[in-house]
Scaffold this active site. Structure first.
Site, PDB file in Angstrom:
ATOM      1  N   SER A 179       0.869  -1.200   0.000  1.00  0.00           N
ATOM      2  CA  SER A 179       0.000   0.000   0.000  1.00  0.00           C
ATOM      3  C   SER A 179       0.897   1.238   0.000  1.00  0.00           C
ATOM      4  CB  SER A 179      -0.901   0.033   1.240  1.00  0.00           C
ATOM      5  OG  SER A 179      -0.138   0.395   2.384  1.00  0.00           O
ATOM      6  N   TYR A 181       0.787   3.500   2.169  1.00  0.00           N
ATOM      7  CA  TYR A 181       1.260   3.623   3.564  1.00  0.00           C
ATOM      8  C   TYR A 181       2.497   2.766   3.795  1.00  0.00           C
ATOM      9  CZ  TYR A 181       1.728   1.542   8.171  1.00  0.00           C
ATOM     10  OH  TYR A 181       2.253   1.004   9.312  1.00  0.00           O
ATOM     11  N   LYS A 185       6.909   3.479   4.906  1.00  0.00           N
ATOM     12  CA  LYS A 185       7.793   2.815   5.877  1.00  0.00           C
ATOM     13  C   LYS A 185       9.083   2.384   5.194  1.00  0.00           C
ATOM     14  CE  LYS A 185       5.105   2.831   9.487  1.00  0.00           C
ATOM     15  NZ  LYS A 185       5.450   3.582  10.679  1.00  0.00           N
TER      16      LYS A 185
HETATM   17  N1  LIG Z   1      -0.486  -0.843  15.980  1.00  0.00           N
HETATM   18  C1  LIG Z   1       0.061  -1.786  15.209  1.00  0.00           C
HETATM   19  O1  LIG Z   1      -0.453  -2.912  15.099  1.00  0.00           O
HETATM   20  C2  LIG Z   1       1.326  -1.509  14.465  1.00  0.00           C
HETATM   21  C3  LIG Z   1       1.937  -2.546  13.777  1.00  0.00           C
HETATM   22  C4  LIG Z   1       3.106  -2.287  13.067  1.00  0.00           C
HETATM   23  C5  LIG Z   1       3.640  -1.011  13.060  1.00  0.00           C
HETATM   24  N2  LIG Z   1       3.007  -0.012  13.730  1.00  0.00           N
HETATM   25  C6  LIG Z   1       3.580   1.328  13.669  1.00  0.00           C
HETATM   26  O2  LIG Z   1       3.708   1.865  14.966  1.00  0.00           O
HETATM   27  C7  LIG Z   1       3.459   3.271  14.950  1.00  0.00           C
HETATM   28  C8  LIG Z   1       2.386   3.613  15.954  1.00  0.00           C
HETATM   29  O3  LIG Z   1       1.221   2.866  15.655  1.00  0.00           O
HETATM   30  P1  LIG Z   1      -0.122   3.112  16.435  1.00  0.00           P
HETATM   31  O4  LIG Z   1      -0.989   1.932  16.185  1.00  0.00           O
HETATM   32  O5  LIG Z   1       0.171   3.517  17.835  1.00  0.00           O
HETATM   33  O6  LIG Z   1      -0.698   4.358  15.611  1.00  0.00           O
HETATM   34  P2  LIG Z   1      -1.530   5.631  16.134  1.00  0.00           P
HETATM   35  O7  LIG Z   1      -2.083   6.303  14.953  1.00  0.00           O
HETATM   36  O8  LIG Z   1      -2.465   5.208  17.208  1.00  0.00           O
HETATM   37  O9  LIG Z   1      -0.375   6.524  16.788  1.00  0.00           O
HETATM   38  C9  LIG Z   1       0.408   7.415  16.039  1.00  0.00           C
HETATM   39  C10 LIG Z   1       0.341   8.767  16.724  1.00  0.00           C
HETATM   40  O10 LIG Z   1       1.199   9.664  16.012  1.00  0.00           O
HETATM   41  C11 LIG Z   1       0.547  10.894  15.865  1.00  0.00           C
HETATM   42  N3  LIG Z   1       1.093  11.552  14.676  1.00  0.00           N
HETATM   43  C12 LIG Z   1       0.959  11.184  13.379  1.00  0.00           C
HETATM   44  N4  LIG Z   1       1.567  12.045  12.567  1.00  0.00           N
HETATM   45  C13 LIG Z   1       2.133  12.987  13.356  1.00  0.00           C
HETATM   46  C14 LIG Z   1       2.874  14.151  13.111  1.00  0.00           C
HETATM   47  N5  LIG Z   1       3.159  14.543  11.871  1.00  0.00           N
HETATM   48  N6  LIG Z   1       3.290  14.889  14.169  1.00  0.00           N
HETATM   49  C15 LIG Z   1       2.995  14.518  15.432  1.00  0.00           C
HETATM   50  N7  LIG Z   1       2.270  13.419  15.737  1.00  0.00           N
HETATM   51  C16 LIG Z   1       1.844  12.660  14.709  1.00  0.00           C
HETATM   52  C17 LIG Z   1      -0.936  10.572  15.753  1.00  0.00           C
HETATM   53  O11 LIG Z   1      -1.770  11.646  16.129  1.00  0.00           O
HETATM   54  C18 LIG Z   1      -1.066   9.370  16.689  1.00  0.00           C
HETATM   55  O12 LIG Z   1      -1.470   9.749  17.977  1.00  0.00           O
HETATM   56  C19 LIG Z   1       3.055   3.622  13.516  1.00  0.00           C
HETATM   57  O13 LIG Z   1       4.170   4.160  12.851  1.00  0.00           O
HETATM   58  C20 LIG Z   1       2.683   2.294  12.917  1.00  0.00           C
HETATM   59  O14 LIG Z   1       2.919   2.260  11.556  1.00  0.00           O
HETATM   60  C21 LIG Z   1       1.875  -0.235  14.435  1.00  0.00           C
END
Ligand SMILES: NC(=O)c1ccc[n+]([C@@H]2O[C@H](COP(=O)([O-])OP(=O)(O)OC[C@H]3O[C@@H](n4cnc5c(N)ncnc54)[C@H](O)[C@@H]3O)[C@@H](O)[C@H]2O)c1
Length: 384
Positions: A179, A181, A185
């Site tokens: 994707s 997205y 990464k």
């Molecule tokens: N949750 C999962 O299952 C999972 C799995 C693999 C990877 N990840 C990675 O872990 C990271 C966190 O995931 P998550 O599930 O907690 O996501 P989430 O969206 O709940 O948390 C990300 C936070 O970052 C903040 N944010 C985004 N862009 C920003 C910016 N430009 N400036 C300041 N703050 C910003 C958002 O407001 C949000 O609160 C992500 O990068 C995600 O790709 C998560």
């Protein structure tokens, strides 16, 4: 250790902030609150009613006596990112502050560009501010297992040895993301690898599997809960299945349901990230950790949800629907996961254990899921 969490308001960020503070780390964080707005945009919300950041910080202080510092701002703003890093001078930056949704990035050009700009620029701003103010700092960056895609060979941790036309080398393992997205990464990975090479920064790039669960020991009352999304855009397949079971909707795996991925419990994700933080790489080192507990197909996830739901008198049924995504529905999947166990990681929570905690917690918020039930079924298609 002073740890700065980018994305502190998010699903992982809020949970990790409390977890690290509980272990004696000095924790501060940054967020632009965009996740809340982006979920509102598609007319959904978190099943758990999450508090404002101000209320969260107060509730945490009341419950533990400990303070977390918070800065509201956008990592896409170079001056803001520079300022907070210069002010706090962290020993470790955990970068979770990105837009994490594949379907969101696939909506249209605007959503693709928003996701790409946000994720790539934010990471670059952090790298440049680190170089200027804290070149010794460890950047723990959340990537995803989705960077690798689903190749028909085993998946190593970041790099592999290759022999080609009689010559050998160790090279980055090919990334085949699925994707816009996931592509962000991959771009982040290469930017970080390059910064480590030219500036001797140090980084751990975590290829994380899908995280599940909504409760940790730090959430001693519901004011401290983290978010749980269940809509087609922000909810993972497992989250959607849990929500569907609770409101009596069929569980809807996409396509044949053989899509297999690594999964890990929220509490194990906290354990893994903490191990990486407390065991930093050397200067100039760029290392990759694959991070998951176990691999499951989407059908298997649905079967587990049906099984555990029965224990809570929920009669869930499975209904495979047309797949809105372009992806292999049956494939080989054999990723390595050695680096974290070598540093002491032991998976502690099985999918079933975690579902036995998650499902009853969500039952408490059944009305909130019911109110947004229209957001669960897929409308965004990968191909036009
Ligand atoms: N949750 C999962 O299952 C999972 C799995 C693999 C990877 N990840 C990675 O872990 C990271 C966190 O995931 P998550 O599930 O907690 O996501 P989430 O969206 O709940 O948390 C990300 C936070 O970052 C903040 N944010 C985004 N862009 C920003 C910016 N430009 N400036 C300041 N703050 C910003 C958002 O407001 C949000 O609160 C992500 O990068 C995600 O790709 C998560």
């Amino acid at each position: 250790m002073k740890v700065m969490i980018m994305g502190m308001d998010g699903y992982l960020g809020w949970t990790l902030s409390m977890y690290l503070s509980g272990r004696g780390h000095d924790v501060c964080g940054v967020d632009n609150m965009s996740r809340r707005r982006n979920v509102q945009e598609i007319e959904s919300w978190s099943a758990t009613p999450i508090k404002s950041m101000k209320e969260r910080l107060e509730a945490y202080k009341k419950a533990t006596g400990r303070e977390l510092r918070f800065y509201e701002g956008d990592l896409q703003e170079p001056s803001f990112t520079d300022l907070v890093i210069a002010k706090e001078k962290p020993d470790c930056i955990v970068h979770l502050g990105e837009i994490p949704s594949a379907p969101y990035s696939m909506i249209d050009l605007d959503h693709c560009n928003y996701t790409q700009m946000n994720n790539i620029i934010g990471t670059n701003n952090i790298l440049f501010a680190m170089k200027k103010h804290v070149p010794e700092c460890h950047l723990l960056k959340l990537g995803t297992m989705g960077e690798y895609g689903t190749p028909n060979v085993d998946i190593p941790e970041g790099f592999f040895e290759i022999e080609y036309r009689g010559r050998k080398d160790t090279l980055p393992f090919p990334r085949q993301p699925g994707s816009w997205y996931h592509l962000t990464k991959v771009h982040g990975t290469y930017n970080i690898m390059f910064a480590c090479k030219i500036w001797q920064l140090r980084s751990t790039d975590i290829m994380q599997g899908v995280v599940h669960g909504v409760v940790t020991d730090d959430m001693v009352n519901d004011d401290l809960l983290t978010r749980f999304d269940f809509d087609e855009v922000w909810g993972t397949a497992l989250n959607r299945f849990c929500a569907q079971a609770i409101i009596g909707h069929e569980l809807t795996p996409y396509g044949r349901g053989g899509q297999t991925r690594g999964y890990l419990a929220l509490r194990d994700s906290m354990q893994c990230l903490t191990i990486a933080i407390e065991n930093p790489p050397d200067a100039g080192e760029y290392r990759v950790f694959n991070q998951f507990d176990e691999c499951y197909s989407v059908n298997k996830l649905a079967e587990y949800v049906v099984k555990v739901s029965k224990e809570f008198d929920l009669d869930a049924k499975i209904w495979n629907i047309e797949n809105p995504r372009l992806e292999a529905e049956e494939h080989y999947y054999e990723p390595d996961m050695k680096h974290l166990p070598n540093l002491g990681f032991k998976p502690t929570y099985t999918l079933e254990d975690e579902l036995r905690i998650t499902i009853p917690k969500l039952v408490e918020y059944k009305d909130r899921i019911e109110a947004k039930r229209q957001s669960i079924m897929p409308k965004i298609k990968w191909t036009a």
